[in-house]
Write a protein that holds these residues in place. Structure first.
Motif, short mmCIF file in Angstrom:
data_model
loop_
_atom_site.label_atom_id
_atom_site.label_comp_id
_atom_site.label_asym_id
_atom_site.label_seq_id
_atom_site.Cartn_x
_atom_site.Cartn_y
_atom_site.Cartn_z
N GLY A 54 0.78 -1.23 0.00
CA GLY A 54 0.00 0.00 0.00
C GLY A 54 0.81 1.28 0.00
O GLY A 54 0.24 2.37 -0.08
N GLY A 55 2.12 1.17 0.11
CA GLY A 55 2.94 2.36 0.09
C GLY A 55 2.97 2.99 -1.29
O GLY A 55 2.48 2.42 -2.27
N GLY A 56 3.55 4.18 -1.36
CA GLY A 56 3.64 4.86 -2.63
C GLY A 56 4.02 6.31 -2.45
O GLY A 56 4.41 6.74 -1.37
N LEU A 57 3.88 7.05 -3.53
CA LEU A 57 4.19 8.48 -3.55
C LEU A 57 2.88 9.25 -3.48
O LEU A 57 1.96 8.98 -4.27
N VAL A 58 2.83 10.19 -2.57
CA VAL A 58 1.61 10.98 -2.40
C VAL A 58 2.01 12.42 -2.08
O VAL A 58 3.07 12.66 -1.49
N GLN A 59 1.18 13.35 -2.46
CA GLN A 59 1.45 14.74 -2.13
C GLN A 59 1.05 15.03 -0.70
O GLN A 59 0.17 14.37 -0.12
N ALA A 60 1.67 16.03 -0.12
CA ALA A 60 1.31 16.46 1.23
C ALA A 60 -0.18 16.75 1.30
O ALA A 60 -0.74 17.36 0.38
N GLY A 61 -0.79 16.29 2.37
CA GLY A 61 -2.22 16.44 2.53
C GLY A 61 -3.02 15.26 2.03
O GLY A 61 -4.22 15.16 2.30
N VAL A 77 6.78 4.76 1.89
CA VAL A 77 5.85 5.89 1.75
C VAL A 77 6.67 7.15 1.53
O VAL A 77 7.57 7.46 2.32
N THR A 78 6.37 7.84 0.47
CA THR A 78 7.04 9.10 0.17
C THR A 78 6.00 10.19 0.04
O THR A 78 5.06 10.07 -0.77
N VAL A 79 6.16 11.24 0.82
CA VAL A 79 5.22 12.36 0.80
C VAL A 79 5.96 13.58 0.25
O VAL A 79 6.93 14.04 0.85
N SER A 80 5.49 14.07 -0.86
CA SER A 80 6.13 15.22 -1.48
C SER A 80 5.47 16.51 -1.00
O SER A 80 4.27 16.55 -0.74
N SER A 81 6.27 17.54 -0.93
CA SER A 81 5.75 18.84 -0.45
C SER A 81 5.20 19.66 -1.60
O SER A 81 5.37 19.35 -2.76
N GLU A 133 7.30 14.84 6.55
CA GLU A 133 8.02 14.15 7.62
C GLU A 133 7.50 12.75 7.91
O GLU A 133 8.08 12.01 8.70
N ASP A 134 6.40 12.37 7.26
CA ASP A 134 5.91 11.00 7.36
C ASP A 134 6.62 10.07 6.37
O ASP A 134 6.40 8.85 6.39
N THR A 135 7.46 10.64 5.53
CA THR A 135 8.20 9.84 4.56
C THR A 135 9.09 8.83 5.28
O THR A 135 9.89 9.20 6.14
#
Length: 125
Positions: free
Chosen positions: A7-14, A121-125, A91-93
């Motif tokens: 379920g992990g992946g790249l997602v934008q902040a928020g 999990v990667t969260v982009s700003s 910071e959840d990355t």
């Protein structure tokens, strides 16, 4: 017990993600479950846990940063634990690991008997 996280992946902040951790074996309902994470260059840290019945949730001591955003649930019929993550922040990355143990969940991973392989999990700003 074998744990398979996904379920992990790249997602934008928020944004939101839901991680799943599927367990093999018939004794899933006898284990407390939890999620740890390891950010780049940092030690692995406990995030959140749940009792074997699913009735109690445990947050890390630092958990003000995830309370209200992260929710853990456990489906003993499906041998699966979920981590719903909302309002994600950069910071959840981290790589998120699910864990299982017959002891009681604590921040200290001493209770963990089994680890999943991790999902990034990667969260982009």
């Amino acid at each position: 017990v074998q744990l398979q996280a996904s379920g992990g992946g790249l997602v934008q902040a928020g944004g939101s993600l839901r991680l799943s951790c599927a367990a093999s074996g018939r004794t899933f309902s006898t284990y407390d479950m939890g999620w740890f994470r390891q950010a780049p260059g940092k030690a692995r840290e406990f995030v959140i846990g749940i009792s074997r019945s699913g009735g109690s949730t445990y947050y890390a001591d630092y958990a003000d940063s995830v309370k209200g955003r992260f929710t853990i649930s456990k489906d003993n019929a499906k041998n699966t634990v979920y981590l719903q993550m909302n309002s994600l922040k950069p910071e959840d990355t981290a790589v998120y690991y699910c864990a299982a143990g017959s002891g009681v969940v604590t921040d200290d991973p001493i209770w963990v008997e089994y680890w999943g392989q991790g999902t990034e999990v990667t969260v982009s700003s």
